[in-house]
Design a protein around this motif. Structure first.
Motif: not given
Ligand code: CO
Length: 410
Positions: A75, A216-217, A246-247, A292
């Motif tokens: 991500h 990250d990431n 994604e977060e 990840d």
């Molecule tokens: Co992540």
């Protein structure tokens, strides 16, 4: 070789304050390796190509119709602070702008940092223009200890609405006027993200660690693109998908729950003239590596980790397993990746969370569920996840590239 690769990661991190910049950077690296930028999946796919969509990009290297798929997903987004659409505030003579909190931000980590602004502006024609102002223009000052006497007993308490707006002057222009002055574009709308302007640095008495924002990431994004850019042709087709959002749960057209990956999987099957049955066979023989970052064991909080599954820095990427399917890795997937890692001479560690400490999730289970292609969750161990400045071992990112290279080739 290893040192050069790590510096390319540090350069990447410094160049990529937002998902839009990650996508641009990925395109630059892939173009340099002969991948062709395409704007639509409706035409015949080039053998090596990529398609960018805002903060997401999917890239492929086609193999033969008889081969299966090797997919790597990661991500592009990181928790951060984003300037609101109507941001202009004057408070007691200070010019401020209002921010929205994106994802699971460790709020305290953003205090007293010198912040730049980056993102994109969209003009009246609908065209996006990326911008990045890496000189410090804003700061979120912490309250002095003398005015916060309970902080030692109670800890720092931050109100998400009241305490996170930065100051950026005493008589500042409107935010849109400022955007016009730095971009030269009349923005109808914008995505503007704050970021710490401190560059990535090596830390430790022997530079054992890498400190930077957005590990990250982006560590995984960088590694996946490096692995694909250096890939050799084989029977298998390779796909790298870097998703946004994604977060915040992956539910968007650019997120892992969107159609980007399934579209390219189906277009590759079209181009290989696979029948319905052959498509099912291919899915069964294919693998997806969901990359990840993982939690390294924290020396000051060892009790937060499962003692037999607590990754350390510079001891290799961590396989992530979770019986409750927050991670997708099965025993079959773990065995496959262990073989891949052994062949590449890359050590692997294992992360499993404590029963009383629920773990986060990744795009792995989503891909696994929607495509029926078995996913394996993997990640470089790090500390300070979701801080404005994170830390990982300085050797692990290069090991992740080697692991991914062999995953594609295997
Ligand atoms: Co992540």
């Amino acid at each position: 070789m290893a040192e050069i690769a790590l510096h390319s990661l540090m350069h990447w991190l410094d160049q990529c304050p937002t998902p839009f910049h990650v996508v641009k950077r990925a395109g630059t690296v892939l173009s340099g390796a002969g991948f062709v930028a395409t704007t639509s999946l409706s035409d015949d796919l080039p053998t090596k190509g990529y398609l960018s969509l805002d903060g997401a990009v999917v890239a492929w290297h086609l193999g033969k119709p008889s081969g299966s798929l090797r997919i790597i997903g990661a991500h592009t987004d990181s928790p951060n602070l984003r300037v609101r659409p109507n941001p202009d505030l004057i408070t007691a003579g200070w010019s401020q702008f209002g921010v929205e909190i994106y994802g699971g931000v460790l709020l305290n980590s953003w205090l007293d940092r010198d912040l730049g602004v980056a993102g994109r502006v969209v003009d009246a024609a609908g065209d996006s223009h990326l911008f990045s102002v890496a000189s410090p223009v804003a700061r979120i000052p912490q309250l002095a200890i003398h005015l916060d006497r309970e902080i030692s007993e109670r800890g720092l308490v931050l109100d998400r609405q009241q305490h996170m707006n930065p100051v950026w002057g005493l008589n500042a222009p409107s935010f849109k006027e400022w955007l016009l002055s730095v971009t030269g574009v009349h923005a109808v709308a914008y995505d503007a993200h704050l970021f710490d302007v401190t560059p990535a640095q090596l830390v430790g008495n022997k530079q054992e660690f890498l400190a930077s924002a957005r590990l990250d990431n982006q560590v995984s994004c960088w590694a996946a693109v490096e692995a694909l850019a250096t890939s050799q042709s084989s029977d298998n087709s390779y796909i790298v998908v870097l998703n946004d959002h994604e977060e915040v749960g992956s539910e968007s057209s650019r997120g892992a729950a969107g159609p980007l990956l399934s579209n390219i999987v189906s277009r590759i099957a079209d181009q290989h003239s696979l029948s319905g049955g052959a498509r099912f066979d291919r899915a069964e023989q294919s693998w997806c590596l969901s990359a990840d970052n993982a939690h390294a064991i924290h020396p000051n909080y060892t009790e937060r980790h499962e003692p037999l599954h607590a990754p350390r820095p510079n001891a290799g990427p961590a396989l992530k397993l979770n019986g409750n399917q927050r991670y997708a890795t099965s025993a079959r997937g773990a065995a496959h990746l262990t073989t891949v890692a052994n062949e590449a001479n890359v050590p692997l560690q294992t992360f499993v969370s404590r029963n009383n400490m629920p773990c986060g999730s990744t795009i792995g289970p989503i891909t696994d569920t929607t495509l029926g292609i078995e996913a394996i969750d993997i990640g470089v161990p790090q500390l300070s996840m979701h801080s404005a400045r994170e830390m990982c071992g300085s050797e692990d990112p290069v090991m992740l590239v080697k692991l991914m290279q062999n995953f594609l080739a295997n």
